[in-house]
Design a protein around this motif. Structure first.
Motif, PDB file in Angstrom:
ATOM      1  N   ILE A 161      -2.016   6.713  -9.266  1.00 14.24           N
ATOM      2  CA  ILE A 161      -2.883   6.073 -10.266  1.00 14.24           C
ATOM      3  C   ILE A 161      -2.468   4.613 -10.468  1.00 14.24           C
ATOM      4  CG2 ILE A 161      -3.394   6.038 -12.742  1.00 14.24           C
ATOM      5  CD1 ILE A 161      -3.575   9.062 -12.681  1.00 14.24           C
ATOM      6  N   ILE A 162      -1.175   4.348 -10.409  1.00 12.03           N
ATOM      7  CA  ILE A 162      -0.698   2.980 -10.610  1.00 12.03           C
ATOM      8  C   ILE A 162      -1.250   2.057  -9.534  1.00 12.03           C
ATOM      9  CG2 ILE A 162       1.356   1.508 -10.582  1.00 12.03           C
ATOM     10  CD1 ILE A 162       2.857   3.827 -11.908  1.00 12.03           C
ATOM     11  N   SER A 163      -1.065   2.411  -8.273  1.00 12.95           N
ATOM     12  CA  SER A 163      -1.527   1.529  -7.197  1.00 12.95           C
ATOM     13  C   SER A 163      -3.047   1.471  -7.141  1.00 12.95           C
ATOM     14  CB  SER A 163      -0.953   1.987  -5.851  1.00 12.95           C
ATOM     15  OG  SER A 163      -1.219   3.349  -5.612  1.00 12.95           O
ATOM     16  N   GLU A 164      -3.732   2.565  -7.479  1.00 13.12           N
ATOM     17  CA  GLU A 164      -5.197   2.530  -7.467  1.00 13.12           C
ATOM     18  C   GLU A 164      -5.722   1.660  -8.612  1.00 13.12           C
ATOM     19  OE1 GLU A 164      -7.696   5.791  -6.304  1.00 13.12           O
ATOM     20  OE2 GLU A 164      -5.944   7.109  -6.097  1.00 13.12           O
ATOM     21  N   THR A 165      -5.043   1.668  -9.738  1.00 16.09           N
ATOM     22  CA  THR A 165      -5.468   0.814 -10.853  1.00 16.09           C
ATOM     23  C   THR A 165      -5.218  -0.661 -10.533  1.00 16.09           C
ATOM     24  OG1 THR A 165      -4.965   2.588 -12.435  1.00 16.09           O
ATOM     25  CG2 THR A 165      -5.193   0.368 -13.318  1.00 16.09           C
ATOM     26  N   ILE A 166      -4.068  -0.969  -9.967  1.00 10.87           N
ATOM     27  CA  ILE A 166      -3.782  -2.346  -9.562  1.00 10.87           C
ATOM     28  C   ILE A 166      -4.812  -2.819  -8.529  1.00 10.87           C
ATOM     29  CG2 ILE A 166      -2.148  -3.801  -8.280  1.00 10.87           C
ATOM     30  CD1 ILE A 166      -1.292  -3.389 -11.126  1.00 10.87           C
ATOM     31  N   GLY A 167      -5.225  -1.912  -7.666  1.00  9.99           N
ATOM     32  CA  GLY A 167      -6.198  -2.255  -6.629  1.00  9.99           C
ATOM     33  C   GLY A 167      -7.571  -2.629  -7.163  1.00  9.99           C
ATOM     34  N   LEU A 168      -7.834  -2.335  -8.440  1.00  3.94           N
ATOM     35  CA  LEU A 168      -9.129  -2.690  -9.031  1.00  3.94           C
ATOM     36  C   LEU A 168      -9.235  -4.179  -9.360  1.00  3.94           C
ATOM     37  CD1 LEU A 168      -9.563   0.343 -11.478  1.00  3.94           C
ATOM     38  CD2 LEU A 168     -10.621   0.038  -9.231  1.00  3.94           C
ATOM     39  N   GLY A 169      -8.106  -4.892  -9.319  1.00  2.00           N
ATOM     40  CA  GLY A 169      -8.136  -6.328  -9.548  1.00  2.00           C
ATOM     41  C   GLY A 169      -8.483  -6.731 -10.966  1.00  2.00           C
ATOM     42  N   ALA A 238       4.813  -4.752  -7.706  1.00  2.00           N
ATOM     43  CA  ALA A 238       5.867  -4.504  -6.726  1.00  2.00           C
ATOM     44  C   ALA A 238       5.850  -3.056  -6.264  1.00  2.00           C
ATOM     45  CB  ALA A 238       7.222  -4.862  -7.331  1.00  2.00           C
ATOM     46  N   LEU A 239       5.614  -2.140  -7.197  1.00  2.00           N
ATOM     47  CA  LEU A 239       5.560  -0.724  -6.863  1.00  2.00           C
ATOM     48  C   LEU A 239       4.383  -0.423  -5.942  1.00  2.00           C
ATOM     49  CD1 LEU A 239       6.733   2.110  -7.375  1.00  2.00           C
ATOM     50  CD2 LEU A 239       5.266   2.270  -9.388  1.00  2.00           C
ATOM     51  N   THR A 240       3.246  -1.069  -6.198  1.00  2.00           N
ATOM     52  CA  THR A 240       2.064  -0.862  -5.354  1.00  2.00           C
ATOM     53  C   THR A 240       2.346  -1.224  -3.904  1.00  2.00           C
ATOM     54  OG1 THR A 240       0.570  -1.264  -7.216  1.00  2.00           O
ATOM     55  CG2 THR A 240      -0.334  -1.565  -5.019  1.00  2.00           C
ATOM     56  N   GLY A 241       3.160  -2.263  -3.706  1.00  2.00           N
ATOM     57  CA  GLY A 241       3.460  -2.703  -2.348  1.00  2.00           C
ATOM     58  C   GLY A 241       4.272  -1.709  -1.544  1.00  2.00           C
ATOM     59  N   ILE A 242       5.026  -0.842  -2.225  1.00  2.00           N
ATOM     60  CA  ILE A 242       5.888   0.101  -1.500  1.00  2.00           C
ATOM     61  C   ILE A 242       5.511   1.551  -1.727  1.00  2.00           C
ATOM     62  CG2 ILE A 242       7.817  -1.523  -1.705  1.00  2.00           C
ATOM     63  CD1 ILE A 242       9.034   0.574  -3.737  1.00  2.00           C
TER      64      ILE A 242
END
Length: 501
Positions: A161-169, A238-242
């Motif tokens: 959910i964290i990386s998908e939320t960040i991906g929303l820009g 940073a977490l989204t990147g890894i």
């Protein structure tokens, strides 16, 4: 056998042998002290050269963030507010019809931001659109391996959910806050907690389980996802990147929150613990914890399907709705415990503001009263006090010490006096007569009135309980209490006579 012909050597200073030995010992000790001090404290023999010779290179300029050694925001930024927080709520289609009602209680239309992440589409009613976050379907995670034999692979979906939320820009985001669909947030207190920290730095904020064995099995270094945890925007990026690469490394982990903690650990970030996030890995009645809440803002309540309703004679949703009144009047003080004594009647009185009041026949020290009474069991069905990750006390079976409990029935704000007036009514339960003489009988008290001036800046000061004072009244069957900031020199102790505040 000793040789009688042996004689001591002469000494030109005429010092005796013990004095010589003492002199040598002092000299060696003094020399060693100076020598070791130079080694430890000064890299060069001349102390004055420390400032010039040890800094061989000019350090890089300090950025506004690294200059901020405390957890306050940089001066050029505004305080964190609700618009800066994005919620990521984990949900399943199977339980959505029931659990969406918990979210509706705390969600604020046109104020709160965030998304509910589901495993598949659900039926959406017209009233859901205006009272709930936007619903989204999580991405397919079948490419990830999951090997825990007792868990469910939906944990991988939820952890992303964290990386998908960040991906929303999204713009103007400082914090991502994770929670479950059976989590209740007190958003004003969430803001009070997060505004202490600099979102530009890497922060992972949450709390542990109440059950000791849960923390041993998973981690004391993990923010439990049901109780909710917050990740600063910088850390989330940073977490989204890894994250996807990291998830592949931990197929044997059970849940989503331990996967996130494992990946956050790879970034070198520890958990910053805030005790107001409540995982509630307990069974039974949470009253004991809530009536002796830690001196910290109440942020969240979890496992609402499992714990008893927090108010008697109300279902779970109705109980949460009842909390909305004190939240609106004085959210900072919600559940904060004050302890005072009625010396003339021999009573201990505890006020958990906006929730409950209890009267105990006899004098119980503040040290005991601030420990939650065990009205609950651990997640593993045990009532053993060693099963909890905090100190508890037994819930008295002796009716002479059994508390009389009064629950919130109403609260209003008096703008002329600038105070709140809250009413608490006796919980109608059968109780036996106390045979021993331990103070006056509180059974004649049917209602309690509590007066308090709201303090929105309560948590900008050092943590301290409010003081409460018993006021004289002519109202039959009523106890009147004033709660407020402790006066200079005021302590929580028994007074032989009540004094008007």
């Amino acid at each position: 056998m000793k040789d009688s012909s042996f004689s001591s050597p002469s000494c030109s200073s005429n010092l005796s042998l013990p004095k010589i030995i003492l002199f040598l010992f002092i000299s060696i000790t003094l020399f060693y002290s100076i020598y070791t001090t130079n080694i430890i404290c000064f890299p060069h023999q001349n102390p004055e050269s420390l400032t010039t010779q040890t800094h061989l290179k000019t350090p890089p300029p300090i950025s506004p963030v690294s200059k901020n050694l405390q957890t306050h925001l940089p001066k050029n930024e505004s305080k964190t507010s609700l618009e800066h927080i994005v919620f990521g709520i984990a949900a399943s289609a199977k339980l959505w019809k029931q659990r969406k009602n918990y979210i509706k209680v705390w969600w604020r239309k046109n104020e709160t931001r965030g998304f509910v992440w589901l495993d598949k589409k659900v039926q959406v009613r017209n009233d859901d659109v205006s009272s709930l976050p936007e619903l989204r379907i999580s991405a397919n995670v079948s490419r990830f391996n999951y090997t825990h034999k007792y868990g469910h692979r939906s944990a991988i979906r939820i952890s992303r959910i964290i990386s998908e939320t960040i991906g929303l820009g999204l713009e103007n985001v400082r914090w991502l806050v994770m929670g479950d669909d059976d989590t209740f947030f007190v958003v004003d207190n969430l803001i009070r907690v997060l505004e202490k920290y600099d979102h530009n730095q890497f922060y992972y904020i949450g709390s542990n389980s109440e059950t000791h064995l849960q923390n041993i099995m998973f981690s004391y270094n993990m923010g439990y996802g049901g109780g909710g945890f917050a990740i600063s925007y910088g850390l989330a990026k940073a977490l989204t990147g890894i994250q996807d690469r990291c998830i592949q490394k931990y197929p044997g982990l059970y849940g989503s929150d331990d996967r996130i903690q494992a990946c956050v650990a790879e970034l070198g970030v520890p958990l910053t613990k805030e005790l107001g996030f409540h995982q509630f890995d307990i069974l039974g009645n949470p009253y004991g914890i809530l009536a002796a809440h830690p001196v910290t803002p109440l942020v969240s309540l979890h496992h609402l399907d499992i714990i008893h309703p927090i108010f008697p004679n109300a279902n779970r949703v109705q109980s949460l709705q009842r909390l909305k009144v004190p939240i609106r009047l004085d959210s900072a003080s919600l559940m904060q415990q004050s302890i005072c004594y009625d010396g003339s009647r021999g009573w201990t009185v505890s006020v958990s503001w906006g929730y409950a009041v209890q009267i105990i026949r006899g004098i119980v020290s503040p040290r005991e009263m601030e420990r939650p009474s065990r009205t609950f069991r651990s997640w593993y069905q045990e009532a053993d006090p060693t099963g909890f990750a905090f100190n508890t006390r037994s819930f008295e079976k002796d009716t002479c010490w059994e508390p009389f409990v009064y629950f919130l029935s109403n609260a209003i704000y008096d703008d002329l006096r600038n105070w709140t007036a809250s009413e608490y009514v006796l919980d109608r339960v059968s109780r036996r007569t106390c045979s021993s003489k331990k103070g006056a009988d509180p059974s004649e008290i049917h209602r309690v009135e509590v007066y308090k001036t709201p303090d929105p800046f309560l948590w900008d000061k050092a943590p301290r309980r409010n003081c409460c004072r018993i006021n004289p009244t002519k109202k039959k069957g009523t106890l009147v209490i004033h709660v407020g900031e402790c006066r200079e020199g005021e302590i929580i102790e028994v007074h032989s006579e009540n004094k008007n505040s």
